[in-house]
Design a protein around this motif. Sequence first.
Motif, PDB file in Angstrom:
ATOM      1  N   UNK A  57       0.782  -1.111  -0.188  1.00 21.36           N
ATOM      2  CA  UNK A  57      -0.019  -0.026   0.048  1.00 21.36           C
ATOM      3  C   UNK A  57       0.791   1.242   0.170  1.00 21.36           C
ATOM      4  N   UNK A  58       0.395   2.227  -0.639  1.00 22.96           N
ATOM      5  CA  UNK A  58       1.040   3.601  -0.850  1.00 22.96           C
ATOM      6  C   UNK A  58       0.662   4.435   0.271  1.00 22.96           C
ATOM      7  N   UNK A  59       1.233   4.201   1.551  1.00 24.29           N
ATOM      8  CA  UNK A  59       1.121   5.314   2.625  1.00 24.29           C
ATOM      9  C   UNK A  59       1.800   6.634   2.369  1.00 24.29           C
ATOM     10  N   UNK A  60       1.306   7.570   2.997  1.00 22.77           N
ATOM     11  CA  UNK A  60       1.911   8.761   2.879  1.00 22.77           C
ATOM     12  C   UNK A  60       3.774   8.755   3.092  1.00 22.77           C
ATOM     13  N   UNK A  61       3.951   7.823   3.998  1.00 18.34           N
ATOM     14  CA  UNK A  61       5.467   7.628   4.238  1.00 18.34           C
ATOM     15  C   UNK A  61       6.125   7.066   3.214  1.00 18.34           C
ATOM     16  N   UNK A  62       5.653   5.941   2.818  1.00 13.23           N
ATOM     17  CA  UNK A  62       6.024   5.198   1.512  1.00 13.23           C
ATOM     18  C   UNK A  62       6.323   5.951   0.425  1.00 13.23           C
ATOM     19  N   UNK A  63       4.962   6.901   0.080  1.00 12.41           N
ATOM     20  CA  UNK A  63       5.142   7.805  -0.950  1.00 12.41           C
ATOM     21  C   UNK A  63       6.365   8.799  -0.973  1.00 12.41           C
ATOM     22  N   UNK A  64       6.656   9.219   0.212  1.00 12.42           N
ATOM     23  CA  UNK A  64       7.601  10.089   0.426  1.00 12.42           C
ATOM     24  C   UNK A  64       8.910   9.437   0.258  1.00 12.42           C
ATOM     25  N   UNK A  65       8.981   8.188   0.852  1.00 15.79           N
ATOM     26  CA  UNK A  65      10.351   7.460   0.619  1.00 15.79           C
ATOM     27  C   UNK A  65      10.537   6.965  -0.861  1.00 15.79           C
ATOM     28  N   UNK A  66       9.414   6.828  -1.724  1.00 14.88           N
ATOM     29  CA  UNK A  66       9.729   6.481  -3.294  1.00 14.88           C
ATOM     30  C   UNK A  66      10.156   7.772  -3.855  1.00 14.88           C
ATOM     31  N   UNK A  67       9.563   9.044  -3.507  1.00 15.35           N
ATOM     32  CA  UNK A  67       9.891  10.061  -4.122  1.00 15.35           C
ATOM     33  C   UNK A  67      11.315  10.429  -3.958  1.00 15.35           C
ATOM     34  N   UNK A  68      11.813  10.218  -2.855  1.00 13.62           N
ATOM     35  CA  UNK A  68      13.388  10.466  -2.339  1.00 13.62           C
ATOM     36  C   UNK A  68      13.986   9.608  -3.298  1.00 13.62           C
ATOM     37  N   UNK A  69      13.696   8.212  -3.246  1.00 17.13           N
ATOM     38  CA  UNK A  69      14.560   7.255  -4.001  1.00 17.13           C
ATOM     39  C   UNK A  69      14.594   7.501  -5.654  1.00 17.13           C
ATOM     40  N   UNK A  70      13.330   7.890  -6.166  1.00 18.04           N
ATOM     41  CA  UNK A  70      13.454   8.443  -7.544  1.00 18.04           C
ATOM     42  C   UNK A  70      14.129   9.592  -7.653  1.00 18.04           C
ATOM     43  N   UNK A  71      14.385  10.536  -7.052  1.00 22.64           N
ATOM     44  CA  UNK A  71      15.145  11.569  -7.151  1.00 22.64           C
ATOM     45  C   UNK A  71      16.499  11.430  -7.160  1.00 22.64           C
ATOM     46  N   UNK A  72      16.987  10.427  -6.065  1.00 23.77           N
ATOM     47  CA  UNK A  72      18.257  10.101  -5.978  1.00 23.77           C
ATOM     48  C   UNK A  72      18.654   9.257  -7.136  1.00 23.77           C
ATOM     49  N   UNK A  73      17.854   8.523  -7.566  1.00 26.26           N
ATOM     50  CA  UNK A  73      18.351   7.703  -8.723  1.00 26.26           C
ATOM     51  C   UNK A  73      18.786   8.672 -10.114  1.00 26.26           C
ATOM     52  N   UNK A  74      17.496   9.651 -10.182  1.00 27.71           N
ATOM     53  CA  UNK A  74      17.579  10.428 -11.471  1.00 27.71           C
ATOM     54  C   UNK A  74      18.869  11.125 -11.292  1.00 27.71           C
ATOM     55  N   UNK A  75      19.164  11.764  -9.972  1.00 22.09           N
ATOM     56  CA  UNK A  75      20.408  12.500  -9.816  1.00 22.09           C
ATOM     57  C   UNK A  75      21.792  11.820 -10.169  1.00 22.09           C
ATOM     58  N   UNK A  76      21.715  10.424  -9.994  1.00 21.18           N
ATOM     59  CA  UNK A  76      22.689   9.652 -10.405  1.00 21.18           C
ATOM     60  C   UNK A  76      23.038   9.265 -11.860  1.00 21.18           C
ATOM     61  N   UNK A  77      22.235   9.598 -12.735  1.00 25.50           N
ATOM     62  CA  UNK A  77      22.224   9.893 -14.259  1.00 25.50           C
ATOM     63  C   UNK A  77      22.843  11.137 -14.762  1.00 25.50           C
ATOM     64  N   UNK A  78      23.016  12.139 -13.844  1.00 26.14           N
ATOM     65  CA  UNK A  78      23.463  13.327 -14.442  1.00 26.14           C
ATOM     66  C   UNK A  78      24.766  13.330 -15.045  1.00 26.14           C
ATOM     67  N   UNK A  79      25.209  13.691 -16.384  1.00 22.89           N
ATOM     68  CA  UNK A  79      26.419  13.820 -17.207  1.00 22.89           C
ATOM     69  C   UNK A  79      26.497  12.510 -17.843  1.00 22.89           C
ATOM     70  N   UNK A  80      25.468  11.528 -17.801  1.00 19.87           N
ATOM     71  CA  UNK A  80      25.616  10.580 -18.790  1.00 19.87           C
ATOM     72  C   UNK A  80      25.176  11.111 -20.232  1.00 19.87           C
ATOM     73  N   UNK A  81      26.003  10.872 -21.297  1.00 24.93           N
ATOM     74  CA  UNK A  81      25.952  11.432 -22.592  1.00 24.93           C
ATOM     75  C   UNK A  81      24.401  10.927 -23.025  1.00 24.93           C
ATOM     76  N   UNK A  82      23.877  11.723 -23.648  1.00 24.55           N
ATOM     77  CA  UNK A  82      22.483  11.652 -24.505  1.00 24.55           C
ATOM     78  C   UNK A  82      22.811  10.645 -25.654  1.00 24.55           C
ATOM     79  N   UNK A  83      21.999   9.947 -25.958  1.00 25.37           N
ATOM     80  CA  UNK A  83      21.790   9.037 -27.284  1.00 25.37           C
ATOM     81  C   UNK A  83      20.372   8.443 -27.173  1.00 25.37           C
TER      82      UNK A  83
END
Length: 155
Positions: free
Chosen positions: A17-43
């Motif tokens: 279930x997507x509780x408010x706490x679980x949603x907040x954790x997922x948002x943080x995890x998605x943001x952290x993962x997205x930031x790990x892709x910074x400077x990856x070349x475009x193709x």
Amino acid sequence: MDSTPAFRPTPTAGCLPLTAEREADLRKAVIAEALCWVNTPYRQAGYVKGPNGAVDCSMLLVGAWVGGGVFEPFDPRAYPVDWHMHHERERYLEWMGTVATEIEVAKPGDVVVWKSGRAFAHAGIIVNDLNHVVHALGDIGHCTVSDMNEAFLMF
């Protein structure tokens, strides 16, 4: 963001279930993962993280959502290189509609989609309350963080 739609990913069963706490954790995890892709070349259709890898805006979303734990691994490729030129159908929005829900107010961890050419065909993930987004754009040449209201994003 008048004509810039925003989307919230629809989590797979493993996230529920997507509780408010679980949603907040997922948002943080998605943001952290997205930031790990910074400077990856475009193709186009690339999906390898890091300076020797490659990514486009669609596969960046997949990488952030899968790496952040929102979805089980999936692969939307192959998609046309020129899907932004197909104004008779909003192919990118159609794809987004299969994995996300359009929302009125975007928050960090949500996705924004811009028009490119004749149709919506570029996306990024909001990473903070200042409306900075992570996105991969061919004109820039790599995955980067930008203010979502910068002129070069408003195709």
